[in-house]
Design an enzyme around this catalytic site. Structure first.
Site, PDB file in Angstrom:
ATOM      1  N   THR A 158       0.882  -1.166   0.000  1.00  0.00           N
ATOM      2  CA  THR A 158       0.000   0.000   0.000  1.00  0.00           C
ATOM      3  C   THR A 158       0.913   1.208   0.000  1.00  0.00           C
ATOM      4  O   THR A 158       2.060   1.111   0.419  1.00  0.00           O
ATOM      5  CB  THR A 158      -0.889   0.017   1.269  1.00  0.00           C
ATOM      6  OG1 THR A 158      -1.709  -1.147   1.302  1.00  0.00           O
ATOM      7  CG2 THR A 158      -1.797   1.236   1.318  1.00  0.00           C
ATOM      8  N   ARG A 207     -13.945  -7.837  -2.611  1.00  0.00           N
ATOM      9  CA  ARG A 207     -13.406  -7.541  -1.281  1.00  0.00           C
ATOM     10  C   ARG A 207     -12.875  -6.108  -1.203  1.00  0.00           C
ATOM     11  O   ARG A 207     -12.233  -5.610  -2.121  1.00  0.00           O
ATOM     12  CB  ARG A 207     -12.282  -8.527  -0.966  1.00  0.00           C
ATOM     13  CG  ARG A 207     -11.582  -8.283   0.391  1.00  0.00           C
ATOM     14  CD  ARG A 207     -10.287  -7.540   0.251  1.00  0.00           C
ATOM     15  NE  ARG A 207      -9.529  -7.471   1.505  1.00  0.00           N
ATOM     16  CZ  ARG A 207      -8.437  -6.751   1.695  1.00  0.00           C
ATOM     17  NH1 ARG A 207      -7.948  -6.027   0.686  1.00  0.00           N
ATOM     18  NH2 ARG A 207      -7.811  -6.736   2.853  1.00  0.00           N
ATOM     19  N   VAL A 208     -13.176  -5.443  -0.100  1.00  0.00           N
ATOM     20  CA  VAL A 208     -12.661  -4.102   0.173  1.00  0.00           C
ATOM     21  C   VAL A 208     -11.897  -4.160   1.491  1.00  0.00           C
ATOM     22  O   VAL A 208     -12.393  -4.690   2.486  1.00  0.00           O
ATOM     23  CB  VAL A 208     -13.801  -3.070   0.267  1.00  0.00           C
ATOM     24  CG1 VAL A 208     -13.250  -1.702   0.670  1.00  0.00           C
ATOM     25  CG2 VAL A 208     -14.535  -2.978  -1.061  1.00  0.00           C
ATOM     26  N   GLY A 209     -10.695  -3.633   1.498  1.00  0.00           N
ATOM     27  CA  GLY A 209      -9.883  -3.622   2.707  1.00  0.00           C
ATOM     28  C   GLY A 209     -10.030  -2.341   3.491  1.00  0.00           C
ATOM     29  O   GLY A 209     -11.017  -1.610   3.365  1.00  0.00           O
ATOM     30  N   ASP A 210      -9.015  -2.044   4.282  1.00  0.00           N
ATOM     31  CA  ASP A 210      -9.100  -0.891   5.183  1.00  0.00           C
ATOM     32  C   ASP A 210      -8.802   0.429   4.506  1.00  0.00           C
ATOM     33  O   ASP A 210      -9.223   1.483   4.985  1.00  0.00           O
ATOM     34  CB  ASP A 210      -8.136  -1.076   6.352  1.00  0.00           C
ATOM     35  CG  ASP A 210      -6.676  -1.086   5.906  1.00  0.00           C
ATOM     36  OD1 ASP A 210      -6.324  -1.922   5.053  1.00  0.00           O
ATOM     37  OD2 ASP A 210      -5.889  -0.257   6.393  1.00  0.00           O
ATOM     38  N   THR A 221      -0.909   0.512   6.636  1.00  0.00           N
ATOM     39  CA  THR A 221      -0.604  -0.543   5.677  1.00  0.00           C
ATOM     40  C   THR A 221      -0.519  -1.857   6.432  1.00  0.00           C
ATOM     41  O   THR A 221       0.213  -1.972   7.419  1.00  0.00           O
ATOM     42  CB  THR A 221       0.710  -0.289   4.923  1.00  0.00           C
ATOM     43  OG1 THR A 221       1.058  -1.461   4.178  1.00  0.00           O
ATOM     44  CG2 THR A 221       1.848   0.077   5.842  1.00  0.00           C
ATOM     45  N   GLY A 222      -1.284  -2.847   5.998  1.00  0.00           N
ATOM     46  CA  GLY A 222      -1.259  -4.126   6.693  1.00  0.00           C
ATOM     47  C   GLY A 222      -2.414  -5.002   6.266  1.00  0.00           C
ATOM     48  O   GLY A 222      -3.053  -4.767   5.236  1.00  0.00           O
ATOM     49  N   GLY A 234      -5.767  -5.780   5.980  1.00  0.00           N
ATOM     50  CA  GLY A 234      -6.878  -4.854   6.082  1.00  0.00           C
ATOM     51  C   GLY A 234      -8.011  -5.284   6.984  1.00  0.00           C
ATOM     52  O   GLY A 234      -8.612  -4.461   7.682  1.00  0.00           O
TER      53      GLY A 234
END
Length: 335
Positions: free
Chosen positions: A199, A227-230, A250-251, A253
């Site tokens: 990210t 899928r949607v992350g953070d 960053t990680g 999510g």
């Protein structure tokens, strides 16, 4: 691997900026993703390419601040450069979904007003961070997704590209290896880990004392079903408030969403009086780690103090202010 550059001599030749630095110590902090970045992961040539792009992004963002520009503009300038660089998992060079597509997420937040904008699952917008800012400034909403986001991008004359623009051979090769591992029912943990956390992000403090934060990503390799992350979720991947701090994450999510990582750090600063280093350490090295997840954050306070905290093997990161310029890749803690 670290590079230091003292800039005091440069700014002694610019007395017109002195009162700005007395008012607010203009600063920009960036990251290019955390994850399996142990020494030896990249060749010297690859490390040099990463360092050059991190330097370029820092310089672009800091030039905005040095000339009296807004933190929002500095954040956008730095992230655009990293979105355009094929080595990062954002924009060109994004990882592939399970279906072999590049789907991009981004967000931005203004610490002065708490206005924010975000986009999720776009496939044809060259610079998602620009679209996120357009959502913030030119709509009544915070987040647009997929076709709706791209329709809004066209209405606002943002640059559109063919989906193939985002493809790079090294990401495509990794995707094919992942598909083969899945076909053979092999769990190649190292392969998936290498590309899970990429990210890019930036946080900035301008001469007026305003904070801003932004984040952009291609998400998790082999992600499924929209899928949607953070990254596009305000409070998880991005947060900025002049009363506390600005954060870009960053990680993994899913864990950053559950823990509302970015907001939690700023809440600890605002309500418990912690420094940004203390708050980031608690959230990343304790709460996140206790859940068995890893990643990192960059955090910037209104006084110019900052943290670059991660519990993974490394994080592409850098900072620039009137006294210091630094970039780094490896390490198991922020230094």
């Amino acid at each position: 691997m670290r590079i230091f550059l003292t800039l005091a001599a440069i700014f002694c030749a610019a007395p017109a900026m002195a009162e700005h630095y007395e008012t607010a110590p203009v600063t920009i902090v960036i990251h290019g993703g955390a994850g399996a970045l142990a020494p030896g992961r990249y060749t010297p040539e690859e490390e040099a390419a990463f360092e050059a792009k991190l330097n370029e992004a820092l310089d672009a963002g800091y030039a905005v601040l040095e000339n009296g520009g807004a933190a929002l503009d500095a954040v956008e300038a730095a992230i655009v450069l990293m979105e355009d660089a094929p080595m990062f998992n954002a924009g060109k060079g994004a990882v592939f979904t399970r279906d072999g597509k590049n789907e991009l997420d981004s967000s931005i937040m203004d610490g002065a007003t708490l206005n924010a904008g975000a986009v999720a699952g776009v496939t044809r917008v060259k610079n998602p961070i620009k679209l996120a800012r357009a959502v913030m400034e030119k709509s009544d909403h915070v987040m647009f997704a997929r076709d709706g986001a791209e329709k809004f991008a066209k209405e606002n004359d943002l640059e559109m590209v063919k989906p193939s623009y985002f493809k790079t051979e090294h990401r495509w090769d990794a995707y094919k290896r992942a598909l083969e591992a899945e076909k053979n029912k092999q769990k190649d943990a190292a392969l998936f880990h290498d590309f899970k956390y990429g990210t890019v992000g930036a946080v900035a403090l301008d001469a007026k004392g305003n904070l801003a934060a932004g984040t952009s990503t291609g998400g998790m390799m082999m992600k499924r079903y929209g899928r949607v992350g953070d990254t596009p979720i305000i409070g998880a991947g991005t947060f900025a408030d002049n009363k506390s701090c600005a954060v870009s994450s960053t990680g993994w999510g899913e864990y950053f969403i559950r823990l509302t990582i970015a907001r939690d750090i700023c809440a600890q600063v605002e309500y418990q009086g912690k420094s940004v280093e203390e708050a980031a350490d608690d959230v990343i090295n304790h709460r996140l780690q206790d859940m068995g997840a890893d990643g990192g954050v960059i955090v910037l306070a209104p006084d110019g103090s900052y943290a670059m905290t991660f519990n993974s093997k490394g994080m592409f990161r850098g900072v620039r202010n009137a006294e210091e310029k630094m970039i780094a890749i490896y390490g198991n803690k922020a230094e």
